[in-house]
Design a protein around this motif. Structure first.
Motif, PDB file in Angstrom:
ATOM      1  N   SER A 292      -0.145  18.464  -2.806  1.00 37.19           N
ATOM      2  CA  SER A 292      -1.085  16.953  -2.680  1.00 37.19           C
ATOM      3  C   SER A 292       0.127  15.635  -2.652  1.00 37.19           C
ATOM      4  N   TRP A 293      -0.030  14.822  -1.843  1.00 37.19           N
ATOM      5  CA  TRP A 293       0.941  13.777  -1.656  1.00 37.19           C
ATOM      6  C   TRP A 293       0.225  12.226  -1.683  1.00 37.19           C
ATOM      7  N   THR A 294       0.741  11.300  -2.220  1.00 37.45           N
ATOM      8  CA  THR A 294       0.099   9.958  -2.306  1.00 37.45           C
ATOM      9  C   THR A 294       1.009   9.209  -1.272  1.00 37.45           C
ATOM     10  N   ASP A 295       0.148   8.711  -0.454  1.00 39.88           N
ATOM     11  CA  ASP A 295       0.977   7.873   0.624  1.00 39.88           C
ATOM     12  C   ASP A 295       1.302   6.563  -0.140  1.00 39.88           C
ATOM     13  N   ALA A 296       2.535   6.199  -0.277  1.00 36.09           N
ATOM     14  CA  ALA A 296       3.097   5.237  -1.102  1.00 36.09           C
ATOM     15  C   ALA A 296       2.691   3.683  -0.479  1.00 36.09           C
ATOM     16  N   GLU A 297       2.401   3.652   0.815  1.00 36.11           N
ATOM     17  CA  GLU A 297       1.876   2.296   1.390  1.00 36.11           C
ATOM     18  C   GLU A 297       0.322   2.194   1.290  1.00 36.11           C
ATOM     19  N   THR A 298      -0.506   3.301   1.533  1.00 34.43           N
ATOM     20  CA  THR A 298      -2.016   3.108   1.592  1.00 34.43           C
ATOM     21  C   THR A 298      -2.652   3.762   0.454  1.00 34.43           C
ATOM     22  N   GLY A 299      -1.813   4.442  -0.290  1.00 33.01           N
ATOM     23  CA  GLY A 299      -2.711   5.058  -1.653  1.00 33.01           C
ATOM     24  C   GLY A 299      -3.482   6.179  -1.411  1.00 33.01           C
ATOM     25  N   GLU A 300      -3.503   6.690  -0.005  1.00 29.85           N
ATOM     26  CA  GLU A 300      -4.404   7.627   0.593  1.00 29.85           C
ATOM     27  C   GLU A 300      -3.744   8.977  -0.092  1.00 29.85           C
ATOM     28  N   ILE A 301      -4.579   9.853  -0.389  1.00 27.11           N
ATOM     29  CA  ILE A 301      -4.014  11.312  -0.704  1.00 27.11           C
ATOM     30  C   ILE A 301      -4.004  11.953   0.434  1.00 27.11           C
ATOM     31  N   CYS A 302      -3.054  12.934   0.554  1.00 31.89           N
ATOM     32  CA  CYS A 302      -2.870  13.746   1.685  1.00 31.89           C
ATOM     33  C   CYS A 302      -2.537  15.174   0.914  1.00 31.89           C
ATOM     34  N   GLN A 303      -3.427  16.285   1.372  1.00 31.93           N
ATOM     35  CA  GLN A 303      -3.173  17.470   0.865  1.00 31.93           C
ATOM     36  C   GLN A 303      -3.298  18.695   1.620  1.00 31.93           C
ATOM     37  N   GLY A 304      -2.461  19.490   1.500  1.00 32.62           N
ATOM     38  CA  GLY A 304      -2.523  20.745   2.330  1.00 32.62           C
ATOM     39  C   GLY A 304      -1.789  20.823   3.772  1.00 32.62           C
ATOM     40  N   MET A 305      -2.557  19.648   4.538  1.00 27.36           N
ATOM     41  CA  MET A 305      -1.888  19.685   5.783  1.00 27.36           C
ATOM     42  C   MET A 305      -1.637  18.187   6.136  1.00 27.36           C
ATOM     43  N   LEU A 306      -0.665  17.968   6.654  1.00 26.63           N
ATOM     44  CA  LEU A 306      -0.510  16.522   7.137  1.00 26.63           C
ATOM     45  C   LEU A 306      -0.332  16.525   8.843  1.00 26.63           C
ATOM     46  N   GLU A 307      -1.098  15.540   9.202  1.00 27.17           N
ATOM     47  CA  GLU A 307      -1.217  15.442  10.630  1.00 27.17           C
ATOM     48  C   GLU A 307      -0.590  14.202  10.832  1.00 27.17           C
ATOM     49  N   LEU A 308       0.736  14.109  11.700  1.00 29.70           N
ATOM     50  CA  LEU A 308       1.248  13.124  12.112  1.00 29.70           C
ATOM     51  C   LEU A 308       1.059  12.522  13.697  1.00 29.70           C
ATOM     52  N   GLY A 309       0.905  11.222  13.963  1.00 27.06           N
ATOM     53  CA  GLY A 309       0.510  11.043  15.203  1.00 27.06           C
ATOM     54  C   GLY A 309       2.078  11.120  15.872  1.00 27.06           C
ATOM     55  N   PRO A 310       2.042  10.571  17.363  1.00 33.36           N
ATOM     56  CA  PRO A 310       3.250  10.676  18.052  1.00 33.36           C
ATOM     57  C   PRO A 310       4.115   9.630  17.429  1.00 33.36           C
ATOM     58  N   PHE A 311       5.407   9.920  17.156  1.00 34.59           N
ATOM     59  CA  PHE A 311       6.342   8.893  16.737  1.00 34.59           C
ATOM     60  C   PHE A 311       6.146   8.251  15.331  1.00 34.59           C
ATOM     61  N   GLN A 312       5.100   8.865  14.571  1.00 37.01           N
ATOM     62  CA  GLN A 312       4.581   8.421  13.208  1.00 37.01           C
ATOM     63  C   GLN A 312       5.598   8.781  12.079  1.00 37.01           C
ATOM     64  N   CYS A 313       5.551   7.947  11.314  1.00 33.36           N
ATOM     65  CA  CYS A 313       6.374   8.084  10.052  1.00 33.36           C
ATOM     66  C   CYS A 313       5.578   7.977   8.785  1.00 33.36           C
ATOM     67  N   ARG A 314       5.324   8.744   7.991  1.00 29.57           N
ATOM     68  CA  ARG A 314       4.840   8.287   6.594  1.00 29.57           C
ATOM     69  C   ARG A 314       5.503   8.412   5.591  1.00 29.57           C
ATOM     70  N   ILE A 315       5.390   7.747   4.614  1.00 25.58           N
ATOM     71  CA  ILE A 315       6.056   7.505   3.476  1.00 25.58           C
ATOM     72  C   ILE A 315       5.293   8.102   2.035  1.00 25.58           C
ATOM     73  N   PHE A 316       5.652   9.102   1.613  1.00 26.71           N
ATOM     74  CA  PHE A 316       4.855   9.379   0.253  1.00 26.71           C
ATOM     75  C   PHE A 316       5.775   9.261  -1.063  1.00 26.71           C
ATOM     76  N   GLU A 317       5.060   9.190  -2.084  1.00 24.72           N
ATOM     77  CA  GLU A 317       5.707   9.018  -3.232  1.00 24.72           C
ATOM     78  C   GLU A 317       5.302   9.865  -4.114  1.00 24.72           C
ATOM     79  N   SER A 318       6.457  10.268  -5.058  1.00 26.40           N
ATOM     80  CA  SER A 318       6.237  11.194  -6.211  1.00 26.40           C
ATOM     81  C   SER A 318       6.968  10.750  -7.347  1.00 26.40           C
TER      82      SER A 318
END
Ligand code: GAL
Length: 672
Positions: free
Chosen positions: A646-672
């Motif tokens: 389980s990860w929190t998106d540092a920019e949106t606060g959204e929780i991402c759990q179990g599986m992460l789907e990334l779009g083409p050329f996408q970068c997500r930043i999680f915080e911990s």
């Protein structure tokens, strides 16, 4: 962070537009729209700042600096030594560089001045002092940018004029004291090349001495010293009335100048990054090489660096110049941050109207103002950076793995006659780096003089030269619990390119004896097996034997070397050392790296295997209480990362759990 901001902006050349006030006004409006908070001024402005010898005209620059200041835009102020005005080259022709074959350059182009020339130094330093007095205390001027891409005039970057030859001899006298010492260091009796007078020494030249490798090495060291000293002189001058930090922009893995020497003069490391995106559909090689380059820059001072130049769209100097596809500009900008950059700066803000670089990518083109895809994507980057500033302030990358990358080793290794002519040090570094990139493990690239403290694993591929003190440092590192991996063609010569006699300097640590090296032709393949899989042994194959107590993990399977070790492991003190005798392929290194990481319990922050083209990098707050995981998808199609917890998106606060789907050329930043 410089001025408490992640810098967004880049090279701005208003001096080309002084007769177009409406353009200068539009620049300000568009900069605000694109979230530009910093521009670099003056890089190539010498002719406009000093139109006649000793006559300075700073008014135009001051007006622009002040106007930018009123709009909250910071300025990186350059010293303009990158390109010389014609009055200078006309009156003082000795400032022109002389090529290695003796050809004297003609005026024009850039970065083609003599670094030794007293006139050049005096003229630029006078101007620098005046710039310092005028701008050194302006509130919105935040950093000095000394010169531009030192040594970068395409081809041999050094000057071979008579002033340089004399300075070289003086430098050699200090280094060796006597000719006898020099002749011994350079092995002068070979081909009767003994020097009996210092004046007999000339720089390496294709029509002259090109075979004496000790001379070539020392010439490169001298050239580095001259360029560093030139920079030091400029720094002293800009410090006349200013205590702002200084930088100069580095280039990629640039062979002509030992950045590990030049870094000592600088407060901030910065570099210019122009990867060849979209050369192929699979971006992995380019992404991995770019990550390694960022890591090299970050490792210089083990602190964040600045991405000083990058293109928002395309360059103009390759055979073909693809534009960044939608999404790549954001991803490549995030990649820089992920590996330690505190800026995304561009060459260039606005396309020039004429001359050489008018079709080079820029934020603003010749037409359409902000109504272009490039401008929109740049604006998106600017907006994202604003949101990231507070999050990333005070964060650094702290890898547990380091790779030795050393300029002097590079120079020496590629000047060797035999065993192959195609030995390429930088490509080898990339080869060993790639499996770590694929595994999402960041790696520092450090020189032989750097500390190895804090690393669990140090790799030293193709470490041909051992500088003084290096073997002792590695021995202490392994004894203290470190894991060290080195390869064929390592530990062969000292700093003057003289071969070690009797033993490899680390024979006790490595637990192997190097007998011979072989470079067989293609029709004589060989293999070795590792963990049940067979791999080809490449074009460089060392014949080694293991000492008592050393574990042999793999052996050659063919020919006269059949049964002899290819991969060994030796326990030493609290740590261990691996030796790889044959040049490997990437697939072997992938498997071997996986095992090393498992042995050291090192995993990427997500703790999972990453799909092709996806990698991660980690920035940690210095007090260790918070970290940011950049997850980057270099595929131009979606990618899934499974099993991530389980990860929190540092920019949106959204929780991402179990599986992460990334779009083409996408970068997500999680915080911990
Ligand atoms: C850099 C240089 C810039 C510009 C750019 C074009 O090497 O510093 O001034 O020429 O390349 O890509």
């Amino acid at each position: 962070m410089i001025g408490g901001r992640i810098l967004h902006g880049g090279d701005y050349n208003p001096e080309q537009w002084l007769e177009y006030p409406e353009i200068l006004e539009e620049d300000i409006q568009l900069m605000k729209k694109a979230q530009v908070n910093c521009v670099t001024l003056g890089i190539f402005s010498w002719a406009m700042l000093e139109p006649k010898e000793g006559v300075y005209d700073f008014q135009w620059l001051e007006e622009i600096v002040d106007r930018l200041g009123r709009e909250g835009i910071q300025v990186i102020l350059a010293t303009p030594s990158g390109a010389m005005p014609h009055w200078l080259t006309e009156k003082y022709p000795e400032v022109m560089q002389v090529q290695e074959d003796g050809t004297k350059n003609l005026p024009g182009k850039r970065q083609n001045f003599c670094y030794t020339s007293p006139v050049m130094r005096q003229k630029i330093q006078s101007l620098d002092r005046a710039l310092s007095q005028k701008f050194g205390k302006k509130e919105n001027v935040v950093l000095w940018h000394i010169s531009n891409e030192l040594g970068g005039n395409f081809g041999d970057s050094t000057c071979h004029c008579e002033q340089c030859q004399r300075a070289f001899r003086e430098w050699l006298k200090k280094r060796y004291q006597t000719l006898d010492n020099l002749n011994k260091a350079w092995w002068g009796r070979f081909w009767s090349h003994v020097y009996t007078d210092w004046d007999q020494i000339h720089s390496p030249a294709p029509q002259g001495e090109y075979t004496m490798t000790g001379l070539k090495l020392d010439w490169r060291r001298f050239a580095t010293e001259q360029m560093s000293d030139f920079v030091a002189g400029e720094i002293q001058a800009v410090r006349t009335a200013s205590d702002l930090p200084v930088t100069t922009n580095f280039m990629y893995f640039f062979k002509g100048l030992d950045y590990h020497r030049l870094r000592d003069e600088l407060d901030v490391i910065s570099w210019d990054n122009y990867p060849f995106w979209h050369k192929r559909k699979d971006e992995v090689t380019v992404a991995m090489r770019t990550a390694a380059s960022h890591s090299l820059m970050r490792s210089m001072k083990k602190k964040p660096f600045l991405l000083m130049e990058s293109t928002p769209s395309m360059v103009s100097w390759r055979e073909v110049n693809p534009s960044k596809l939608p999404g790549m500009h954001m991803l490549s900008s995030m990649q820089a941050l992920a590996h330690g950059s505190d800026s995304v700066l561009y060459f260039q803000w606005r396309k020039s109207r004429g001359s050489f670089e008018k079709f080079h990518g820029a934020v603003v083109g010749h037409k359409n103002g902000s109504n272009t895809r490039t401008f929109r994507e740049v604006t998106q980057v600017g907006e994202r950076l604003m949101g990231l500033t507070d999050l990333l302030d005070g964060t650094v990358n702290q890898p547990k793995v380091a790779m030795i990358f050393d300029w002097e080793n590079w120079w020496a290794l590629e000047d060797v006659s035999g065993p192959r002519t195609d030995m390429n040090y930088v490509d080898s570094i990339f080869l060993y780096y790639q499996p770590f990139w694929e595994a999402g493990i960041d790696v520092d690239l450090v020189g032989m003089d750097d500390s190895l403290e804090g690393y669990q694993l140090v790799l030293a591929p193709f470490n041909y030269m051992y500088k003084e003190g290096y073997a002792g440092k590695v021995r202490d590192y392994v004894r203290g619990g470190g894991v060290y991996v080195t390869t064929y063609f390592s530990g062969l010569v000292d700093e003057t390119d003289l071969c070690f006699l009797g033993h490899h300097p680390l024979e006790d640590v490595l637990g192997v004896v190097q007998e011979e090296i072989d470079a067989p032709c293609e029709e004589f393949p060989n293999t070795f097996s590792y963990q049940g899989v067979q791999y080809p042994a490449g074009g460089l194959r060392e014949v080694i034997h293991a000492k008592e107590g050393t574990q042999v993990l793999s052996v050659y399977e063919e020919d006269y070397v059949k049964g002899m070790p290819v991969l060994t492991k030796n326990a030493y003190g609290e740590g261990s050392a691996y030796y790889l005798a044959a040049e490997p392929e990437l697939n072997f290194l992938r498997r071997f790296t996986e095992d090393l990481l498992e042995e050291l319990a090192l995993a990427n922050p997500l703790g999972v295997k990453l799909p092709h083209g996806v990698t991660v990098s980690l920035r940690i707050r210095e007090d260790q209480c918070q970290s940011f995981v950049f997850v980057m998808n270099f595929n131009n199609e979606p990618a899934k990362v499974e099993g991530i917890g389980s990860w929190t998106d540092a920019e949106t606060g959204e929780i991402c759990q179990g599986m992460l789907e990334l779009g083409p050329f996408q970068c997500r930043i999680f915080e911990s």
